[in-house]
Design a protein around this motif. Structure first.
Motif, PDB file in Angstrom:
ATOM      1  N   MET A   1      32.164  12.072  24.354  1.00  0.00           N
ATOM      2  CA  MET A   1      31.935  10.659  24.432  1.00  0.00           C
ATOM      3  C   MET A   1      32.115  10.188  25.863  1.00  0.00           C
ATOM      4  N   SER A   2      31.338   9.183  26.213  1.00  0.00           N
ATOM      5  CA  SER A   2      31.501   8.595  27.532  1.00  0.00           C
ATOM      6  C   SER A   2      31.333   7.097  27.418  1.00  0.00           C
ATOM      7  N   SER A   3      31.823   6.382  28.413  1.00  0.00           N
ATOM      8  CA  SER A   3      31.803   4.929  28.403  1.00  0.00           C
ATOM      9  C   SER A   3      31.441   4.431  29.789  1.00  0.00           C
ATOM     10  N   GLU A   4      30.705   3.323  29.823  1.00  0.00           N
ATOM     11  CA  GLU A   4      30.289   2.766  31.107  1.00  0.00           C
ATOM     12  C   GLU A   4      30.165   1.253  30.981  1.00  0.00           C
ATOM     13  N   THR A 144      33.892   3.613  17.958  1.00  0.00           N
ATOM     14  CA  THR A 144      34.062   5.004  18.387  1.00  0.00           C
ATOM     15  C   THR A 144      35.100   5.703  17.526  1.00  0.00           C
ATOM     16  N   THR A 145      36.237   5.078  17.323  1.00  0.00           N
ATOM     17  CA  THR A 145      37.294   5.674  16.498  1.00  0.00           C
ATOM     18  C   THR A 145      36.815   5.840  15.062  1.00  0.00           C
ATOM     19  N   HIS A 146      36.134   4.833  14.527  1.00  0.00           N
ATOM     20  CA  HIS A 146      35.635   4.885  13.145  1.00  0.00           C
ATOM     21  C   HIS A 146      34.665   6.042  12.942  1.00  0.00           C
ATOM     22  N   GLY A 149      36.578   9.590  14.772  1.00  0.00           N
ATOM     23  CA  GLY A 149      37.963   9.927  14.472  1.00  0.00           C
ATOM     24  C   GLY A 149      38.811  10.091  15.711  1.00  0.00           C
ATOM     25  N   GLN A 150      38.198   9.791  16.880  1.00  0.00           N
ATOM     26  CA  GLN A 150      38.917   9.925  18.148  1.00  0.00           C
ATOM     27  C   GLN A 150      38.947   8.575  18.850  1.00  0.00           C
ATOM     28  N   PRO A 151      40.043   8.249  19.520  1.00  0.00           N
ATOM     29  CA  PRO A 151      40.080   7.005  20.282  1.00  0.00           C
ATOM     30  C   PRO A 151      39.066   7.036  21.423  1.00  0.00           C
ATOM     31  N   ALA A 152      38.573   5.857  21.781  1.00  0.00           N
ATOM     32  CA  ALA A 152      37.639   5.750  22.906  1.00  0.00           C
ATOM     33  C   ALA A 152      38.365   6.095  24.198  1.00  0.00           C
ATOM     34  N   GLY A 153      37.600   6.574  25.158  1.00  0.00           N
ATOM     35  CA  GLY A 153      38.237   6.810  26.440  1.00  0.00           C
ATOM     36  C   GLY A 153      37.708   7.920  27.197  1.00  0.00           C
TER      37      GLY A 153
END
Length: 153
Positions: A1-4, A144-146, A149-153
């Motif tokens: 996962m990635s975030s921007e 993302t968590t839903h 199953g992993q927290p965002a980040g």
């Protein structure tokens, strides 16, 4: 996962981008199925109604961490399954709805399907944009968590 995060030059718009390790159809269902939406979007269970089509109405009662509840209403301005959702949100005292666009793109990967989620909104004031961006970031973190199953980040 990635975030921007991409700020706009005018200070009134924002765009948030996430890449999730789930198929695009799974992301679409999370945004367009009342039961799923209530699980991750801080909505009171049983309060979400969705008629996901252009002109269709939606409503939900959101629950804040302090227990306060906020009823929200609006309509879908665009709905292209697994690709694009433009949501109009009714704002008291405003003649036109505030709009938020959700763009989904399927990304192929050797180890399975991935989805790019792009959420954007233009607001009327800098303060409104800051609040909307903060709320949208919280929504994407929870989504993302839903879904993973992993927290965002």
């Amino acid at each position: 996962m990635s975030s921007e995060r991409t700020p706009a030059d005018d200070g009134l718009s924002y765009t948030l981008t996430r890449v999730l390790d789930v198929p695009v159809a799974q992301v679409w269902r999370a945004w367009t199925t009342p039961e799923q939406y209530a699980r991750w979007a801080y909505a009171v269970p049983g309060s979400v109604e969705m008629d996901v089509r252009p002109g269709g109405a939606w409503k939900a009662t959101m629950a804040a961490p302090d227990g306060q509840q906020f009823p929200l209403t609006g309509s879908y301005l665009e709905a292209e399954e697994n690709r694009r959702l433009v949501i109009g949100m009714d704002v008291p005292g405003r003649p036109e709805p505030s709009t938020m666009a959700l763009e989904l793109a399927e990304l192929g990967a050797p180890d399975g399907d991935r989805t790019q989620v792009v959420l954007s909104q233009t607001c009327d004031t800098v303060a409104e944009r800051q609040a909307a961006e903060e709320g949208s970031t919280m929504l994407l973190d929870s989504l993302t968590t839903h879904l993973t199953g992993q927290p965002a980040g």
